[in-house]
Design a protein around this motif. Structure first.
Motif, PDB file in Angstrom:
ATOM      1  N   VAL A  38       0.823  -1.197   0.000  1.00 18.08           N
ATOM      2  CA  VAL A  38       0.000   0.000   0.000  1.00 18.08           C
ATOM      3  C   VAL A  38       0.867   1.263   0.000  1.00 18.08           C
ATOM      4  O   VAL A  38       0.426   2.324  -0.430  1.00 18.08           O
ATOM      5  CB  VAL A  38      -0.963  -0.016   1.213  1.00 18.08           C
ATOM      6  N   ARG A  39       2.127   1.148   0.459  1.00 16.43           N
ATOM      7  CA  ARG A  39       3.053   2.278   0.459  1.00 16.43           C
ATOM      8  C   ARG A  39       3.966   2.282  -0.760  1.00 16.43           C
ATOM      9  O   ARG A  39       4.862   3.114  -0.864  1.00 16.43           O
ATOM     10  CB  ARG A  39       3.892   2.261   1.738  1.00 16.43           C
ATOM     11  N   GLY A  40       3.761   1.325  -1.657  1.00 15.49           N
ATOM     12  CA  GLY A  40       4.544   1.302  -2.891  1.00 15.49           C
ATOM     13  C   GLY A  40       5.840   0.525  -2.819  1.00 15.49           C
ATOM     14  O   GLY A  40       6.675   0.621  -3.723  1.00 15.49           O
ATOM     15  N   TYR A  41       6.038  -0.286  -1.762  1.00 13.66           N
ATOM     16  CA  TYR A  41       7.254  -1.078  -1.645  1.00 13.66           C
ATOM     17  C   TYR A  41       7.079  -2.440  -2.328  1.00 13.66           C
ATOM     18  O   TYR A  41       6.022  -3.082  -2.177  1.00 13.66           O
ATOM     19  CB  TYR A  41       7.615  -1.295  -0.174  1.00 13.66           C
ATOM     20  N   PRO A  42       8.091  -2.917  -3.070  1.00 12.56           N
ATOM     21  CA  PRO A  42       7.993  -4.216  -3.747  1.00 12.56           C
ATOM     22  C   PRO A  42       7.745  -5.366  -2.776  1.00 12.56           C
ATOM     23  O   PRO A  42       8.380  -5.444  -1.728  1.00 12.56           O
ATOM     24  CB  PRO A  42       9.356  -4.357  -4.426  1.00 12.56           C
ATOM     25  N   VAL A  43       6.823  -6.236  -3.133  1.00 10.44           N
ATOM     26  CA  VAL A  43       6.549  -7.449  -2.357  1.00 10.44           C
ATOM     27  C   VAL A  43       7.507  -8.533  -2.843  1.00 10.44           C
ATOM     28  O   VAL A  43       7.699  -8.703  -4.051  1.00 10.44           O
ATOM     29  CB  VAL A  43       5.088  -7.904  -2.540  1.00 10.44           C
ATOM     30  N   LEU A  44       8.099  -9.281  -1.922  1.00 10.19           N
ATOM     31  CA  LEU A  44       9.129 -10.257  -2.264  1.00 10.19           C
ATOM     32  C   LEU A  44       8.593 -11.687  -2.319  1.00 10.19           C
ATOM     33  O   LEU A  44       7.657 -12.035  -1.598  1.00 10.19           O
ATOM     34  CB  LEU A  44      10.274 -10.185  -1.255  1.00 10.19           C
ATOM     35  N   ASP A  45       9.224 -12.487  -3.190  1.00 15.49           N
ATOM     36  CA  ASP A  45       8.905 -13.914  -3.234  1.00 15.49           C
ATOM     37  C   ASP A  45       9.799 -14.639  -2.239  1.00 15.49           C
ATOM     38  O   ASP A  45      10.581 -14.018  -1.503  1.00 15.49           O
ATOM     39  CB  ASP A  45       9.055 -14.471  -4.652  1.00 15.49           C
ATOM     40  N   ALA A  46       9.695 -15.968  -2.199  1.00 13.50           N
ATOM     41  CA  ALA A  46      10.450 -16.750  -1.218  1.00 13.50           C
ATOM     42  C   ALA A  46      11.954 -16.613  -1.404  1.00 13.50           C
ATOM     43  O   ALA A  46      12.724 -16.795  -0.452  1.00 13.50           O
ATOM     44  CB  ALA A  46      10.043 -18.219  -1.308  1.00 13.50           C
ATOM     45  N   GLY A  47      12.384 -16.267  -2.608  1.00 16.79           N
ATOM     46  CA  GLY A  47      13.810 -16.101  -2.877  1.00 16.79           C
ATOM     47  C   GLY A  47      14.318 -14.708  -2.581  1.00 16.79           C
ATOM     48  O   GLY A  47      15.500 -14.423  -2.749  1.00 16.79           O
ATOM     49  N   GLY A  48      13.410 -13.831  -2.160  1.00 11.80           N
ATOM     50  CA  GLY A  48      13.810 -12.474  -1.824  1.00 11.80           C
ATOM     51  C   GLY A  48      13.823 -11.525  -3.001  1.00 11.80           C
ATOM     52  O   GLY A  48      14.370 -10.415  -2.910  1.00 11.80           O
ATOM     53  N   ALA A  49      13.214 -11.927  -4.132  1.00 13.62           N
ATOM     54  CA  ALA A  49      13.179 -11.075  -5.322  1.00 13.62           C
ATOM     55  C   ALA A  49      11.791 -10.447  -5.475  1.00 13.62           C
ATOM     56  O   ALA A  49      10.787 -11.042  -5.073  1.00 13.62           O
ATOM     57  CB  ALA A  49      13.510 -11.896  -6.569  1.00 13.62           C
ATOM     58  N   PRO A  50      11.702  -9.234  -6.037  1.00 15.14           N
ATOM     59  CA  PRO A  50      10.397  -8.601  -6.259  1.00 15.14           C
ATOM     60  C   PRO A  50       9.521  -9.461  -7.173  1.00 15.14           C
ATOM     61  O   PRO A  50      10.016 -10.106  -8.107  1.00 15.14           O
ATOM     62  CB  PRO A  50      10.765  -7.273  -6.933  1.00 15.14           C
ATOM     63  N   ILE A  51       8.222  -9.466  -6.890  1.00 14.66           N
ATOM     64  CA  ILE A  51       7.284 -10.270  -7.678  1.00 14.66           C
ATOM     65  C   ILE A  51       6.824  -9.463  -8.889  1.00 14.66           C
ATOM     66  O   ILE A  51       6.351  -8.336  -8.762  1.00 14.66           O
ATOM     67  CB  ILE A  51       6.072 -10.675  -6.822  1.00 14.66           C
ATOM     68  N   GLN A  52       6.979 -10.063 -10.061  1.00 19.04           N
ATOM     69  CA  GLN A  52       6.613  -9.411 -11.320  1.00 19.04           C
ATOM     70  C   GLN A  52       5.442 -10.159 -11.959  1.00 19.04           C
ATOM     71  O   GLN A  52       5.499 -11.373 -12.155  1.00 19.04           O
ATOM     72  CB  GLN A  52       7.810  -9.411 -12.280  1.00 19.04           C
ATOM     73  N   LEU A  53       4.363  -9.436 -12.275  1.00 15.76           N
ATOM     74  CA  LEU A  53       3.190 -10.039 -12.879  1.00 15.76           C
ATOM     75  C   LEU A  53       2.954  -9.468 -14.264  1.00 15.76           C
ATOM     76  O   LEU A  53       3.540  -8.451 -14.651  1.00 15.76           O
ATOM     77  CB  LEU A  53       1.955  -9.794 -11.991  1.00 15.76           C
ATOM     78  N   ASP A  54       2.059 -10.128 -15.007  1.00 15.36           N
ATOM     79  CA  ASP A  54       1.711  -9.690 -16.356  1.00 15.36           C
ATOM     80  C   ASP A  54       0.453  -8.829 -16.275  1.00 15.36           C
ATOM     81  O   ASP A  54      -0.625  -9.317 -15.904  1.00 15.36           O
ATOM     82  CB  ASP A  54       1.470 -10.911 -17.252  1.00 15.36           C
TER      83      ASP A  54
END
Length: 244
Positions: free
Chosen positions: A117-133
């Motif tokens: 909600v504050r604009g910070y990237p949400v991380l996956d289990a590997g610690g990388a930002p989640i990228q969607l289509d």
């Protein structure tokens, strides 16, 4: 007699700290994913310098810890709202470093990045930002955190754990930064994700108000005892000094 004043003063300091945590909890009673702050006080025993070697018990300033009780889950129906099931946290990448949160109000940027909600990237289990289509429609997320778009697996919501008892700092809303390095949850048997839900604050407003009243009464009682003790001390000095 002076020992009694020191003990009373230590009690007032402890009550003041408890009062500040109650105020913070009440301010966040409606903060999504917020976990209340509690304080643990220890007794410190010191030996006074007298022939009887009397033990005097003082109250420590107290150590903060988080109330780990899960807040009530609220159904929103929003496909980008998520709640954590079990003792785990989402992870965000912030300017201050990795932050753990149970606030699952996420959105998708035009670039496809899943953010808080504050604009910070949400991380996956590997610690990388989640990228969607952005063209594949709303994501569907299973209880295991796996993200699907158009029936195809495209990522996974990372769930993390850390030993909060080793120390933590608050970070905005309901976020925390832990001294212990967060670790991805591997065994998801009793930990998962609920899509379309948010976790409310676990602050019990009525309990906090009751404690606020009790703390105020205790503070007033100690203040009264300190005044009586000071008066007795003055009278003793006057009597010993022969003052009328």
């Amino acid at each position: 007699m002076q020992s009694g004043l020191y003990v009373s003063l230590s009690s007032q300091m402890a009550l003041e700290k408890r009062l500040s945590t109650i105020a913070d909890n009440m301010a966040n009673v409606n903060t999504t994913g917020f976990r209340a702050t509690e304080v643990k006080f220890d007794e410190m025993v010191a030996a006074t310098k007298n022939k009887l070697n009397t033990k005097v018990a003082f109250v420590s300033q107290g150590n903060d810890y988080l109330n780990e009780q899960t807040g009530e889950l609220q159904h929103t129906g929003n496909m980008l709202d998520f709640a954590v099931k079990g003792d785990a946290w989402f992870a965000l990448e912030t300017p201050a470093g990795r932050v753990l949160t149970r606030d699952g109000r996420f959105t998708i940027r035009e670039t496809g990045e899943l953010v808080s909600v504050r604009g910070y990237p949400v991380l996956d289990a590997g610690g990388a930002p989640i990228q969607l289509d952005t063209k594949a429609g709303e994501p569907a997320v299973g209880t295991d955190g796996i993200i699907y778009q158009s029936g195809r697996q495209v990522g996974s919501l990372g769930l993390f754990e850390a030993d909060i008892s080793k120390g933590y700092l608050r970070y905005e809303n309901s976020g925390i930064m832990t001294t212990d390095q967060p670790r991805a949850v591997v065994d998801r048997f009793n930990i998962g994700v609920e899509q379309g839900y948010l976790e409310n604050s676990n602050v019990n407003a009525m309990r906090e108000i009751t404690q606020l009243i009790e703390v105020n009464r205790a503070f007033e009682s100690i203040s009264s005892l300190m005044r009586d003790s000071e008066d007795s001390f003055k009278q003793a000095v006057q009597t010993l000094g022969g003052s009328r």
